[in-house]
Design a protein around this motif. Structure first.
Motif, PDB file in Angstrom:
ATOM      1  N   LEU A   1     -24.304  24.001  36.914  1.00 38.37           N
ATOM      2  CA  LEU A   1     -24.503  22.683  36.271  1.00 38.37           C
ATOM      3  C   LEU A   1     -23.069  22.081  36.047  1.00 38.37           C
ATOM      4  O   LEU A   1     -22.803  20.762  36.419  1.00 38.37           O
ATOM      5  CB  LEU A   1     -24.923  23.104  34.785  1.00 38.37           C
ATOM      6  N   ASP A   2     -22.016  22.693  35.873  1.00 38.26           N
ATOM      7  CA  ASP A   2     -20.657  21.999  36.052  1.00 38.26           C
ATOM      8  C   ASP A   2     -20.438  21.604  37.310  1.00 38.26           C
ATOM      9  O   ASP A   2     -19.816  20.446  37.587  1.00 38.26           O
ATOM     10  CB  ASP A   2     -19.684  23.041  35.666  1.00 38.26           C
ATOM     11  N   GLU A   3     -20.974  22.404  38.632  1.00 36.41           N
ATOM     12  CA  GLU A   3     -20.693  22.008  39.865  1.00 36.41           C
ATOM     13  C   GLU A   3     -21.596  20.665  40.012  1.00 36.41           C
ATOM     14  O   GLU A   3     -21.206  19.711  40.869  1.00 36.41           O
ATOM     15  CB  GLU A   3     -21.127  23.005  40.893  1.00 36.41           C
ATOM     16  N   ALA A   4     -22.765  20.535  39.594  1.00 40.68           N
ATOM     17  CA  ALA A   4     -23.634  19.517  39.622  1.00 40.68           C
ATOM     18  C   ALA A   4     -22.987  18.254  38.909  1.00 40.68           C
ATOM     19  O   ALA A   4     -23.072  16.821  39.635  1.00 40.68           O
ATOM     20  CB  ALA A   4     -25.205  19.794  39.175  1.00 40.68           C
ATOM     21  N   ARG A   5     -22.569  18.405  37.916  1.00 43.81           N
ATOM     22  CA  ARG A   5     -21.835  17.189  36.971  1.00 43.81           C
ATOM     23  C   ARG A   5     -20.455  16.743  38.037  1.00 43.81           C
ATOM     24  O   ARG A   5     -20.552  15.598  37.973  1.00 43.81           O
ATOM     25  CB  ARG A   5     -21.337  17.728  35.803  1.00 43.81           C
ATOM     26  N   ALA A   6     -19.949  17.691  38.565  1.00 41.77           N
ATOM     27  CA  ALA A   6     -18.710  17.281  39.331  1.00 41.77           C
ATOM     28  C   ALA A   6     -19.042  16.422  40.452  1.00 41.77           C
ATOM     29  O   ALA A   6     -18.307  15.594  40.967  1.00 41.77           O
ATOM     30  CB  ALA A   6     -17.895  18.465  39.739  1.00 41.77           C
ATOM     31  N   LYS A   7     -20.331  16.734  40.969  1.00 43.10           N
ATOM     32  CA  LYS A   7     -20.843  15.842  41.933  1.00 43.10           C
ATOM     33  C   LYS A   7     -21.644  14.639  41.762  1.00 43.10           C
ATOM     34  O   LYS A   7     -22.154  13.743  42.746  1.00 43.10           O
ATOM     35  CB  LYS A   7     -21.920  16.756  42.877  1.00 43.10           C
ATOM     36  N   GLY A   8     -21.619  14.384  40.397  1.00 43.35           N
ATOM     37  CA  GLY A   8     -22.306  13.331  39.907  1.00 43.35           C
ATOM     38  C   GLY A   8     -23.917  13.215  39.865  1.00 43.35           C
ATOM     39  O   GLY A   8     -24.450  12.253  39.716  1.00 43.35           O
ATOM     40  N   PHE A   9     -24.359  14.690  39.988  1.00 43.73           N
ATOM     41  CA  PHE A   9     -25.838  14.612  40.186  1.00 43.73           C
ATOM     42  C   PHE A   9     -26.581  14.596  38.710  1.00 43.73           C
ATOM     43  O   PHE A   9     -27.907  14.351  38.861  1.00 43.73           O
ATOM     44  CB  PHE A   9     -26.223  16.005  40.690  1.00 43.73           C
ATOM     45  N   ASP A  10     -25.703  14.456  37.580  1.00 39.71           N
ATOM     46  CA  ASP A  10     -26.203  14.553  36.441  1.00 39.71           C
ATOM     47  C   ASP A  10     -26.658  12.850  35.885  1.00 39.71           C
ATOM     48  O   ASP A  10     -27.405  12.387  34.935  1.00 39.71           O
ATOM     49  CB  ASP A  10     -25.388  15.146  35.401  1.00 39.71           C
TER      50      ASP A  10
ATOM     51  N   LYS B   1     -31.788  11.254  42.017  1.00 40.55           N
ATOM     52  CA  LYS B   1     -33.238  11.753  42.265  1.00 40.55           C
ATOM     53  C   LYS B   1     -33.238  13.358  42.260  1.00 40.55           C
ATOM     54  O   LYS B   1     -32.451  13.907  42.946  1.00 40.55           O
ATOM     55  CB  LYS B   1     -34.052  11.246  43.402  1.00 40.55           C
ATOM     56  N   ALA B   2     -34.387  13.754  41.842  1.00 38.91           N
ATOM     57  CA  ALA B   2     -34.552  15.421  41.874  1.00 38.91           C
ATOM     58  C   ALA B   2     -34.166  16.052  43.510  1.00 38.91           C
ATOM     59  O   ALA B   2     -33.578  16.943  43.803  1.00 38.91           O
ATOM     60  CB  ALA B   2     -35.896  15.772  41.527  1.00 38.91           C
ATOM     61  N   THR B   3     -34.637  15.049  44.503  1.00 41.03           N
ATOM     62  CA  THR B   3     -34.824  15.582  45.890  1.00 41.03           C
ATOM     63  C   THR B   3     -33.299  15.789  46.570  1.00 41.03           C
ATOM     64  O   THR B   3     -32.883  16.734  47.179  1.00 41.03           O
ATOM     65  CB  THR B   3     -35.395  14.436  46.758  1.00 41.03           C
ATOM     66  N   VAL B   4     -32.343  14.837  45.867  1.00 41.33           N
ATOM     67  CA  VAL B   4     -31.103  15.186  46.168  1.00 41.33           C
ATOM     68  C   VAL B   4     -30.501  16.401  45.724  1.00 41.33           C
ATOM     69  O   VAL B   4     -30.020  17.270  46.460  1.00 41.33           O
ATOM     70  CB  VAL B   4     -30.110  13.902  45.589  1.00 41.33           C
ATOM     71  N   ILE B   5     -30.784  16.726  44.561  1.00 40.36           N
ATOM     72  CA  ILE B   5     -30.198  18.064  44.005  1.00 40.36           C
ATOM     73  C   ILE B   5     -31.030  19.279  44.486  1.00 40.36           C
ATOM     74  O   ILE B   5     -30.358  20.316  44.981  1.00 40.36           O
ATOM     75  CB  ILE B   5     -30.775  18.099  42.481  1.00 40.36           C
ATOM     76  N   VAL B   6     -32.041  19.193  44.716  1.00 39.95           N
ATOM     77  CA  VAL B   6     -32.877  20.248  45.336  1.00 39.95           C
ATOM     78  C   VAL B   6     -32.660  20.562  46.850  1.00 39.95           C
ATOM     79  O   VAL B   6     -32.388  21.698  47.157  1.00 39.95           O
ATOM     80  CB  VAL B   6     -34.525  20.065  45.726  1.00 39.95           C
TER      81      VAL B   6
ATOM     82  N   VAL C   1     -32.283  21.512  34.017  1.00 44.04           N
ATOM     83  CA  VAL C   1     -31.098  21.625  33.043  1.00 44.04           C
ATOM     84  C   VAL C   1     -30.261  20.604  33.471  1.00 44.04           C
ATOM     85  O   VAL C   1     -29.430  20.092  32.649  1.00 44.04           O
ATOM     86  CB  VAL C   1     -30.852  23.020  33.694  1.00 44.04           C
ATOM     87  N   ILE C   2     -29.814  20.066  34.822  1.00 39.83           N
ATOM     88  CA  ILE C   2     -28.957  19.226  35.257  1.00 39.83           C
ATOM     89  C   ILE C   2     -29.318  17.822  34.581  1.00 39.83           C
ATOM     90  O   ILE C   2     -28.374  17.016  34.029  1.00 39.83           O
ATOM     91  CB  ILE C   2     -28.963  19.068  36.652  1.00 39.83           C
ATOM     92  N   LYS C   3     -30.591  17.354  34.668  1.00 35.07           N
ATOM     93  CA  LYS C   3     -30.949  16.104  34.129  1.00 35.07           C
ATOM     94  C   LYS C   3     -31.256  16.121  32.648  1.00 35.07           C
ATOM     95  O   LYS C   3     -30.884  15.072  32.047  1.00 35.07           O
ATOM     96  CB  LYS C   3     -32.171  15.785  34.974  1.00 35.07           C
ATOM     97  N   LYS C   4     -31.927  17.060  31.915  1.00 29.36           N
ATOM     98  CA  LYS C   4     -32.374  17.072  30.799  1.00 29.36           C
ATOM     99  C   LYS C   4     -31.664  17.790  29.803  1.00 29.36           C
ATOM    100  O   LYS C   4     -31.760  17.798  28.397  1.00 29.36           O
ATOM    101  CB  LYS C   4     -33.622  17.410  30.763  1.00 29.36           C
TER     102      LYS C   4
END
Length: 96
Positions: free
Chosen positions: A22-31, A36-41, A61-64
């Protein structure tokens, strides 16, 4: 498989807790709402080898956040979760 079991499997497969991902995703701006979910997947597949089901658990978890529907909470069987809040800090540290 319960929602929490999906996150536990993500940890086993990646070597990272859901919180670390989750922290890594936030650092990438994925939140951000526009991501879109496709980018995260695709990120989770390419960097960690996760399949779609496990990646989609992380997308939630990342989005909600860690809150989930109470629909399956306390139900017996493989889809039942113990709580409507997912534990993100690793299997080994989850309270009993």
């Amino acid at each position: 498989m319960s929602f929490q079991a999906y996150l536990d499997a993500v940890e086993t497969k990646t070597g990272k807790t859901p919180r670390e991902l989750l922290d890594e995703a936030r650092a990438k701006g994925f939140d951000a709402p526009a991501v879109k979910a496709t980018v995260i997947v695709e990120w989770l597949r390419d960097d960690y080898g996760l399949g779609r089901g496990h990646a989609m658990a992380m997308v939630h978890v990342i989005k909600k956040g860690p809150q989930i529907s109470g629909k399956h909470v306390g139900r017996a069987g493989s889809h039942g979760d113990a709580s409507d809040v997912l534990w993100l800090d690793g299997k080994a540290s989850r309270p009993a």
